[in-house]
Scaffold this motif. Structure first.
Motif, PDB file in Angstrom:
ATOM      1  N   GLN A   1      -7.170   3.515  -6.688  1.00 40.37           N
ATOM      2  CA  GLN A   1      -7.353   2.786  -7.935  1.00 40.37           C
ATOM      3  C   GLN A   1      -6.754   3.579  -9.088  1.00 40.37           C
ATOM      4  O   GLN A   1      -6.945   4.785  -9.184  1.00 40.37           O
ATOM      5  CB  GLN A   1      -8.841   2.556  -8.189  1.00 40.37           C
ATOM      6  N   THR A   2      -6.050   2.872  -9.961  1.00 41.69           N
ATOM      7  CA  THR A   2      -5.527   3.488 -11.179  1.00 41.69           C
ATOM      8  C   THR A   2      -6.361   3.089 -12.393  1.00 41.69           C
ATOM      9  O   THR A   2      -6.418   3.819 -13.376  1.00 41.69           O
ATOM     10  CB  THR A   2      -4.053   3.104 -11.411  1.00 41.69           C
ATOM     11  N   GLU A   3      -6.988   1.914 -12.337  1.00 43.76           N
ATOM     12  CA  GLU A   3      -7.911   1.460 -13.372  1.00 43.76           C
ATOM     13  C   GLU A   3      -8.704   0.287 -12.813  1.00 43.76           C
ATOM     14  O   GLU A   3      -8.266  -0.375 -11.881  1.00 43.76           O
ATOM     15  CB  GLU A   3      -7.158   1.030 -14.644  1.00 43.76           C
ATOM     16  N   GLY A   4      -9.901   0.075 -13.357  1.00 44.64           N
ATOM     17  CA  GLY A   4     -10.655  -1.074 -12.914  1.00 44.64           C
ATOM     18  C   GLY A   4     -12.151  -0.871 -12.859  1.00 44.64           C
ATOM     19  O   GLY A   4     -12.689   0.076 -13.435  1.00 44.64           O
ATOM     20  N   ASP A   5     -12.820  -1.776 -12.130  1.00 42.76           N
ATOM     21  CA  ASP A   5     -14.280  -1.853 -12.117  1.00 42.76           C
ATOM     22  C   ASP A   5     -14.970  -0.755 -11.310  1.00 42.76           C
ATOM     23  O   ASP A   5     -16.147  -0.499 -11.525  1.00 42.76           O
ATOM     24  CB  ASP A   5     -14.719  -3.226 -11.591  1.00 42.76           C
ATOM     25  N   PHE A   6     -14.293  -0.131 -10.379  1.00 41.32           N
ATOM     26  CA  PHE A   6     -14.888   0.970  -9.628  1.00 41.32           C
ATOM     27  C   PHE A   6     -14.735   2.255 -10.432  1.00 41.32           C
ATOM     28  O   PHE A   6     -13.758   2.423 -11.171  1.00 41.32           O
ATOM     29  CB  PHE A   6     -14.184   1.171  -8.283  1.00 41.32           C
ATOM     30  N   ALA A   7     -15.659   3.186 -10.263  1.00 42.96           N
ATOM     31  CA  ALA A   7     -15.462   4.527 -10.813  1.00 42.96           C
ATOM     32  C   ALA A   7     -14.385   5.231  -9.988  1.00 42.96           C
ATOM     33  O   ALA A   7     -13.588   6.005 -10.511  1.00 42.96           O
ATOM     34  CB  ALA A   7     -16.759   5.323 -10.786  1.00 42.96           C
ATOM     35  N   ALA A   8     -14.354   4.934  -8.674  1.00 45.36           N
ATOM     36  CA  ALA A   8     -13.337   5.475  -7.774  1.00 45.36           C
ATOM     37  C   ALA A   8     -13.175   4.523  -6.602  1.00 45.36           C
ATOM     38  O   ALA A   8     -14.152   3.935  -6.119  1.00 45.36           O
ATOM     39  CB  ALA A   8     -13.748   6.853  -7.258  1.00 45.36           C
ATOM     40  N   PHE A   9     -11.940   4.342  -6.160  1.00 41.22           N
ATOM     41  CA  PHE A   9     -11.644   3.536  -4.980  1.00 41.22           C
ATOM     42  C   PHE A   9     -10.322   4.040  -4.419  1.00 41.22           C
ATOM     43  O   PHE A   9      -9.304   4.048  -5.114  1.00 41.22           O
ATOM     44  CB  PHE A   9     -11.530   2.050  -5.338  1.00 41.22           C
ATOM     45  N   HIS A  10     -10.329   4.507  -3.172  1.00 38.58           N
ATOM     46  CA  HIS A  10      -9.105   4.993  -2.539  1.00 38.58           C
ATOM     47  C   HIS A  10      -9.255   4.914  -1.020  1.00 38.58           C
ATOM     48  O   HIS A  10     -10.369   4.793  -0.496  1.00 38.58           O
ATOM     49  CB  HIS A  10      -8.782   6.427  -2.967  1.00 38.58           C
ATOM     50  N   GLY A  11      -8.123   4.981  -0.327  1.00 29.49           N
ATOM     51  CA  GLY A  11      -8.175   4.947   1.130  1.00 29.49           C
ATOM     52  C   GLY A  11      -6.793   4.837   1.731  1.00 29.49           C
ATOM     53  O   GLY A  11      -5.788   5.115   1.071  1.00 29.49           O
ATOM     54  N   GLN A  12      -6.774   4.384   2.989  1.00 22.02           N
ATOM     55  CA  GLN A  12      -5.500   4.270   3.688  1.00 22.02           C
ATOM     56  C   GLN A  12      -5.608   3.344   4.892  1.00 22.02           C
ATOM     57  O   GLN A  12      -6.692   3.097   5.405  1.00 22.02           O
ATOM     58  CB  GLN A  12      -5.007   5.633   4.140  1.00 22.02           C
ATOM     59  N   TRP A  13      -4.460   2.838   5.284  1.00 25.74           N
ATOM     60  CA  TRP A  13      -4.274   2.144   6.543  1.00 25.74           C
ATOM     61  C   TRP A  13      -3.482   3.100   7.432  1.00 25.74           C
ATOM     62  O   TRP A  13      -2.518   3.714   6.962  1.00 25.74           O
ATOM     63  CB  TRP A  13      -3.407   0.906   6.368  1.00 25.74           C
ATOM     64  N   THR A  14      -3.852   3.243   8.680  1.00 22.06           N
ATOM     65  CA  THR A  14      -3.050   4.015   9.628  1.00 22.06           C
ATOM     66  C   THR A  14      -2.777   3.148  10.842  1.00 22.06           C
ATOM     67  O   THR A  14      -3.600   2.314  11.230  1.00 22.06           O
ATOM     68  CB  THR A  14      -3.741   5.324  10.059  1.00 22.06           C
ATOM     69  N   VAL A  15      -1.609   3.349  11.434  1.00 22.64           N
ATOM     70  CA  VAL A  15      -1.165   2.563  12.580  1.00 22.64           C
ATOM     71  C   VAL A  15      -0.822   3.529  13.698  1.00 22.64           C
ATOM     72  O   VAL A  15      -0.118   4.520  13.481  1.00 22.64           O
ATOM     73  CB  VAL A  15       0.074   1.715  12.208  1.00 22.64           C
ATOM     74  N   HIS A  16      -1.332   3.248  14.893  1.00 27.46           N
ATOM     75  CA  HIS A  16      -1.098   4.114  16.046  1.00 27.46           C
ATOM     76  C   HIS A  16      -0.781   3.258  17.267  1.00 27.46           C
ATOM     77  O   HIS A  16      -1.517   2.316  17.570  1.00 27.46           O
ATOM     78  CB  HIS A  16      -2.344   4.972  16.325  1.00 27.46           C
ATOM     79  N   GLN A  17       0.314   3.578  17.951  1.00 24.85           N
ATOM     80  CA  GLN A  17       0.678   2.842  19.167  1.00 24.85           C
ATOM     81  C   GLN A  17      -0.135   3.374  20.328  1.00 24.85           C
ATOM     82  O   GLN A  17      -0.071   4.546  20.670  1.00 24.85           O
ATOM     83  CB  GLN A  17       2.170   3.010  19.462  1.00 24.85           C
ATOM     84  N   ASP A  18      -0.959   2.532  20.921  1.00 29.54           N
ATOM     85  CA  ASP A  18      -1.714   2.868  22.121  1.00 29.54           C
ATOM     86  C   ASP A  18      -0.945   2.287  23.309  1.00 29.54           C
ATOM     87  O   ASP A  18       0.068   1.620  23.138  1.00 29.54           O
ATOM     88  CB  ASP A  18      -3.123   2.267  22.034  1.00 29.54           C
ATOM     89  N   VAL A  19      -1.415   2.507  24.511  1.00 32.85           N
ATOM     90  CA  VAL A  19      -0.701   2.056  25.706  1.00 32.85           C
ATOM     91  C   VAL A  19      -0.536   0.532  25.725  1.00 32.85           C
ATOM     92  O   VAL A  19       0.561   0.020  25.905  1.00 32.85           O
ATOM     93  CB  VAL A  19      -1.423   2.538  26.990  1.00 32.85           C
ATOM     94  N   GLU A  20      -1.612  -0.201  25.509  1.00 35.13           N
ATOM     95  CA  GLU A  20      -1.560  -1.654  25.633  1.00 35.13           C
ATOM     96  C   GLU A  20      -1.633  -2.394  24.305  1.00 35.13           C
ATOM     97  O   GLU A  20      -1.499  -3.619  24.280  1.00 35.13           O
ATOM     98  CB  GLU A  20      -2.691  -2.134  26.539  1.00 35.13           C
ATOM     99  N   ALA A  21      -1.867  -1.690  23.219  1.00 36.92           N
ATOM    100  CA  ALA A  21      -2.037  -2.346  21.923  1.00 36.92           C
ATOM    101  C   ALA A  21      -1.745  -1.356  20.804  1.00 36.92           C
ATOM    102  O   ALA A  21      -1.549  -0.169  21.038  1.00 36.92           O
ATOM    103  CB  ALA A  21      -3.460  -2.884  21.796  1.00 36.92           C
TER     104      ALA A  21
END
Length: 168
Positions: A101-121
């Motif tokens: 978050q750079t501005e807004g209703d939360f005091a703080a909001f952050h995170g991530q998406w991660t992608v990992h190739q598994d054997v079947e999915a």
């Protein structure tokens, strides 16, 4: 600070395709007045220009190695709508998309998406941490906001991938 983690398995997919789909969902809408920048790849830093047109607005940045943008967000909440802007950075080499978050209703909001190739999915993980900045209300607001974030991520992922299965 409250933490949310959502793990999803996407069958019959490739990690780069899942990354591209999530990045397209996260990228700023070109009609919103939001902005993004390509740090390498498709758009040339020397020229300062990027491809344009209806078919390139979302596909061009996906091809870049690193994409950075600011996007306005909203989350429907039982008592109203939360609004904020977040900086999004896509890292193709690490198959990771981070946001804060750079501005807004939360005091703080952050995170991530991660992608990992598994054997079947492909394993797609969404992680976020947030804080409203109202300690006395955290016990009431945080669980409601956590569920709203989970629901929003769930709708987004199932909208992107028919084969998405959420892991417990």
């Amino acid at each position: 600070m409250r933490h949310v983690k959502v793990d999803t398995s996407v069958a019959a997919a490739r990690a780069d395709e899942v990354f591209d789909a999530v990045l397209r969902w996260e990228l700023p809408d070109p009609d919103s007045g939001s902005d993004w920048a390509w740090e390498s790849g498709v758009a040339s830093p020397e020229s300062g220009t990027a491809p344009s047109g209806p078919d390139t607005a979302f596909s061009a940045p996906v091809l870049a190695r690193r994409v950075r943008g600011i996007r306005a967000r909203r989350l429907e909440f039982p008592s109203g709508t939360l609004r904020w802007s977040e900086e999004i950075v896509g890292h193709r080499d690490g198959l990771r998309i981070s946001f804060a978050q750079t501005e807004g209703d939360f005091a703080a909001f952050h995170g991530q998406w991660t992608v990992h190739q598994d054997v079947e999915a492909v394993v797609l993980r969404f992680e976020a941490a947030f804080d409203f900045g109202v300690e006395s209300m955290a016990g009431i607001l945080d669980p409601i906001a956590e569920q709203a974030v989970r629901d929003t991520v769930g709708r987004a992922v199932t909208g992107m991938f028919d084969s998405a299965e959420f892991q417990a």
